[in-house]
Motif scaffolding. Structure first.
Motif, PDB file in Angstrom:
ATOM      1  N   ASP A   1      20.624  44.695  14.104  1.00 38.87           N
ATOM      2  CA  ASP A   1      20.402  44.558  15.540  1.00 38.87           C
ATOM      3  C   ASP A   1      18.924  44.746  15.839  1.00 38.87           C
ATOM      4  O   ASP A   1      18.140  45.140  14.970  1.00 38.87           O
ATOM      5  CB  ASP A   1      21.296  45.503  16.357  1.00 38.87           C
ATOM      6  CG  ASP A   1      21.041  46.983  16.098  1.00 38.87           C
ATOM      7  OD1 ASP A   1      19.871  47.400  16.093  1.00 38.87           O
ATOM      8  OD2 ASP A   1      22.027  47.731  15.921  1.00 38.87           O
ATOM      9  N   VAL A   2      18.544  44.463  17.050  1.00 37.55           N
ATOM     10  CA  VAL A   2      17.129  44.442  17.416  1.00 37.55           C
ATOM     11  C   VAL A   2      16.494  45.830  17.392  1.00 37.55           C
ATOM     12  O   VAL A   2      15.268  45.954  17.311  1.00 37.55           O
ATOM     13  CB  VAL A   2      16.953  43.787  18.809  1.00 37.55           C
ATOM     14  CG1 VAL A   2      17.420  44.744  19.915  1.00 37.55           C
ATOM     15  CG2 VAL A   2      15.520  43.334  19.042  1.00 37.55           C
ATOM     16  N   MET A   3      17.311  46.881  17.408  1.00 39.12           N
ATOM     17  CA  MET A   3      16.790  48.242  17.357  1.00 39.12           C
ATOM     18  C   MET A   3      16.711  48.785  15.934  1.00 39.12           C
ATOM     19  O   MET A   3      16.408  49.951  15.722  1.00 39.12           O
ATOM     20  CB  MET A   3      17.652  49.170  18.221  1.00 39.12           C
ATOM     21  CG  MET A   3      17.712  48.789  19.694  1.00 39.12           C
ATOM     22  SD  MET A   3      16.088  48.654  20.484  1.00 39.12           S
ATOM     23  CE  MET A   3      15.487  50.340  20.349  1.00 39.12           C
ATOM     24  N   GLY A   4      17.000  47.928  14.956  1.00 40.36           N
ATOM     25  CA  GLY A   4      16.916  48.346  13.560  1.00 40.36           C
ATOM     26  C   GLY A   4      18.222  48.824  12.969  1.00 40.36           C
ATOM     27  O   GLY A   4      18.262  49.256  11.814  1.00 40.36           O
TER      28      GLY A   4
ATOM     29  N   HIS B   1      30.618  49.143   8.189  1.00 39.07           N
ATOM     30  CA  HIS B   1      29.996  50.410   8.571  1.00 39.07           C
ATOM     31  C   HIS B   1      28.720  50.108   9.353  1.00 39.07           C
ATOM     32  O   HIS B   1      28.072  49.082   9.127  1.00 39.07           O
ATOM     33  CB  HIS B   1      29.646  51.243   7.334  1.00 39.07           C
ATOM     34  CG  HIS B   1      30.834  51.757   6.581  1.00 39.07           C
ATOM     35  ND1 HIS B   1      31.773  50.929   5.995  1.00 39.07           N
ATOM     36  CD2 HIS B   1      31.236  53.024   6.309  1.00 39.07           C
ATOM     37  CE1 HIS B   1      32.704  51.661   5.397  1.00 39.07           C
ATOM     38  NE2 HIS B   1      32.391  52.935   5.576  1.00 39.07           N
ATOM     39  N   TYR B   2      28.353  51.021  10.236  1.00 44.23           N
ATOM     40  CA  TYR B   2      27.152  50.827  11.052  1.00 44.23           C
ATOM     41  C   TYR B   2      26.200  51.998  10.882  1.00 44.23           C
ATOM     42  O   TYR B   2      26.602  53.161  10.975  1.00 44.23           O
ATOM     43  CB  TYR B   2      27.524  50.692  12.529  1.00 44.23           C
ATOM     44  CG  TYR B   2      26.334  50.547  13.459  1.00 44.23           C
ATOM     45  CD1 TYR B   2      25.505  49.427  13.396  1.00 44.23           C
ATOM     46  CD2 TYR B   2      26.044  51.527  14.407  1.00 44.23           C
ATOM     47  CE1 TYR B   2      24.412  49.293  14.246  1.00 44.23           C
ATOM     48  CE2 TYR B   2      24.957  51.393  15.269  1.00 44.23           C
ATOM     49  CZ  TYR B   2      24.142  50.273  15.180  1.00 44.23           C
ATOM     50  OH  TYR B   2      23.062  50.144  16.023  1.00 44.23           O
ATOM     51  N   PHE B   3      24.937  51.671  10.613  1.00 39.58           N
ATOM     52  CA  PHE B   3      23.865  52.662  10.581  1.00 39.58           C
ATOM     53  C   PHE B   3      23.030  52.451  11.830  1.00 39.58           C
ATOM     54  O   PHE B   3      22.371  51.418  11.979  1.00 39.58           O
ATOM     55  CB  PHE B   3      22.996  52.488   9.331  1.00 39.58           C
ATOM     56  CG  PHE B   3      21.856  53.473   9.236  1.00 39.58           C
ATOM     57  CD1 PHE B   3      22.022  54.677   8.565  1.00 39.58           C
ATOM     58  CD2 PHE B   3      20.630  53.199   9.822  1.00 39.58           C
ATOM     59  CE1 PHE B   3      20.976  55.591   8.481  1.00 39.58           C
ATOM     60  CE2 PHE B   3      19.576  54.104   9.744  1.00 39.58           C
ATOM     61  CZ  PHE B   3      19.753  55.303   9.069  1.00 39.58           C
ATOM     62  N   GLY B   4      23.087  53.394  12.761  1.00 36.57           N
ATOM     63  CA  GLY B   4      22.427  53.195  14.045  1.00 36.57           C
ATOM     64  C   GLY B   4      21.222  54.083  14.265  1.00 36.57           C
ATOM     65  O   GLY B   4      21.113  55.167  13.678  1.00 36.57           O
ATOM     66  N   PRO B   5      20.305  53.644  15.118  1.00 33.41           N
ATOM     67  CA  PRO B   5      19.086  54.411  15.397  1.00 33.41           C
ATOM     68  C   PRO B   5      19.317  55.641  16.269  1.00 33.41           C
ATOM     69  O   PRO B   5      18.417  56.456  16.425  1.00 33.41           O
ATOM     70  CB  PRO B   5      18.201  53.390  16.126  1.00 33.41           C
ATOM     71  CG  PRO B   5      19.173  52.467  16.784  1.00 33.41           C
ATOM     72  CD  PRO B   5      20.321  52.350  15.826  1.00 33.41           C
ATOM     73  N   GLU B   6      20.507  55.786  16.817  1.00 29.31           N
ATOM     74  CA  GLU B   6      20.781  56.951  17.660  1.00 29.31           C
ATOM     75  C   GLU B   6      21.064  58.205  16.844  1.00 29.31           C
ATOM     76  O   GLU B   6      20.704  59.308  17.242  1.00 29.31           O
ATOM     77  CB  GLU B   6      21.965  56.674  18.588  1.00 29.31           C
ATOM     78  CG  GLU B   6      21.684  55.634  19.650  1.00 29.31           C
ATOM     79  CD  GLU B   6      22.913  55.345  20.483  1.00 29.31           C
ATOM     80  OE1 GLU B   6      22.932  55.736  21.660  1.00 29.31           O
ATOM     81  OE2 GLU B   6      23.855  54.735  19.949  1.00 29.31           O
ATOM     82  N   ASP B   7      21.746  58.029  15.689  1.00 27.27           N
ATOM     83  CA  ASP B   7      22.103  59.211  14.897  1.00 27.27           C
ATOM     84  C   ASP B   7      21.693  59.114  13.432  1.00 27.27           C
ATOM     85  O   ASP B   7      21.874  60.069  12.674  1.00 27.27           O
ATOM     86  CB  ASP B   7      23.603  59.499  14.996  1.00 27.27           C
ATOM     87  CG  ASP B   7      24.452  58.275  14.692  1.00 27.27           C
ATOM     88  OD1 ASP B   7      23.923  57.317  14.095  1.00 27.27           O
ATOM     89  OD2 ASP B   7      25.640  58.283  15.040  1.00 27.27           O
ATOM     90  N   LEU B   8      21.142  57.967  13.009  1.00 24.27           N
ATOM     91  CA  LEU B   8      20.629  57.786  11.647  1.00 24.27           C
ATOM     92  C   LEU B   8      21.667  58.125  10.578  1.00 24.27           C
ATOM     93  O   LEU B   8      21.364  58.762   9.567  1.00 24.27           O
ATOM     94  CB  LEU B   8      19.369  58.643  11.430  1.00 24.27           C
ATOM     95  CG  LEU B   8      18.175  58.338  12.334  1.00 24.27           C
ATOM     96  CD1 LEU B   8      17.004  59.253  11.973  1.00 24.27           C
ATOM     97  CD2 LEU B   8      17.749  56.883  12.221  1.00 24.27           C
ATOM     98  N   ALA B   9      22.889  57.697  10.796  1.00 24.29           N
ATOM     99  CA  ALA B   9      23.959  57.955   9.831  1.00 24.29           C
ATOM    100  C   ALA B   9      24.905  56.762   9.791  1.00 24.29           C
ATOM    101  O   ALA B   9      25.030  56.025  10.774  1.00 24.29           O
ATOM    102  CB  ALA B   9      24.723  59.218  10.215  1.00 24.29           C
ATOM    103  N   TRP B  10      25.544  56.571   8.642  1.00 19.86           N
ATOM    104  CA  TRP B  10      26.521  55.493   8.506  1.00 19.86           C
ATOM    105  C   TRP B  10      27.849  55.911   9.125  1.00 19.86           C
ATOM    106  O   TRP B  10      28.342  57.009   8.881  1.00 19.86           O
ATOM    107  CB  TRP B  10      26.736  55.142   7.037  1.00 19.86           C
ATOM    108  CG  TRP B  10      25.605  54.371   6.436  1.00 19.86           C
ATOM    109  CD1 TRP B  10      24.607  54.863   5.637  1.00 19.86           C
ATOM    110  CD2 TRP B  10      25.343  52.973   6.583  1.00 19.86           C
ATOM    111  NE1 TRP B  10      23.743  53.850   5.287  1.00 19.86           N
ATOM    112  CE2 TRP B  10      24.166  52.686   5.846  1.00 19.86           C
ATOM    113  CE3 TRP B  10      25.985  51.940   7.271  1.00 19.86           C
ATOM    114  CZ2 TRP B  10      23.630  51.397   5.778  1.00 19.86           C
ATOM    115  CZ3 TRP B  10      25.450  50.659   7.197  1.00 19.86           C
ATOM    116  CH2 TRP B  10      24.286  50.399   6.459  1.00 19.86           C
TER     117      TRP B  10
END
Length: 201
Positions: free
Chosen positions: A87-90, A107-116
């Motif tokens: 996604d555009v936020m990395g 699985h999703y690795f998101g910039p909000e919590d930096l975890a899979w």
């Protein structure tokens, strides 16, 4: 002739509640990717790889990988995970099994919590949800007024870097942070390295 799932995927993309751009791809590159993955076009993943360079969803916020396109890589394995979207936020989406013999899930690795996070969807169910409207709710906490025009102006090989970043208390409200486009590979790398330093990976 092998029956392809692309008819279903393309119909859903055309009916999506937000813009979906189907990127062109080089047939030879897509075929090589399909062979490397060992899948067929009967699967949704195989259909996307064979028939598109990727799917650019909701003004470019979500980039689903396909057979490869200028600025966007093809679906590929990375550290034991099959990376299927950015996604555009990395943030990254990867398709993998959590244990031997288990059914693979996205699985999703998101910039909000930096975890899979295991989304508990197979690839087809995940893509169906994203094309059917789930992007809006999934990213509700990461958007800001006027994001559509800003994101639409970001190149496929770029993402938006926010300072302070979304995983900090000060960076939770994306409407008040400093935002600028940087190389997507750099953005992803910074987030992964930060997660390792914090002991999340």
């Amino acid at each position: 002739m092998e029956e392809s799932a692309w008819t279903e995927v393309s119909a859903l993309a055309a009916a999506a509640p937000y813009p979906v751009e189907v990127l062109s791809t080089d047939p030879e590159r897509a075929s090589a990717c399909l062979t490397a993955l060992g899948i067929t076009t009967r699967s949704w993943l195989g259909a996307v790889v064979a028939n598109s360079g990727g799917l650019v969803i909701d003004h470019g916020w979500l980039r689903v990988l396909g057979g490869g396109h200028d600025g966007l890589p093809e679906v590929a394995a990375d550290d034991g995970r099959l990376v299927v979207a950015f996604d555009v936020m990395g943030g990254q989406f990867a398709w993998l099994s959590t244990e031997p013999g288990a059914r693979p899930t996205v699985h999703y690795f998101g910039p909000e919590d930096l975890a899979w996070q295991d989304l508990e969807f197979g690839y087809g169910d995940w893509l169906h949800a994203m094309l059917a409207g789930a992007v809006t709710q999934f990213y509700a906490g990461l958007r800001w007024p006027g994001w559509e025009a800003e994101v639409a102006g970001v190149a496929l090989d770029e993402g938006i870097s926010a300072v302070p970043p979304p995983w900090t208390r000060e960076g939770k409200d994306l409407s008040v942070v400093s935002r600028r486009p940087i190389r997507l590979t750099e953005l992803v790398s910074v987030q992964q390295e930060t997660a390792r330093q914090l002991g999340f990976l």
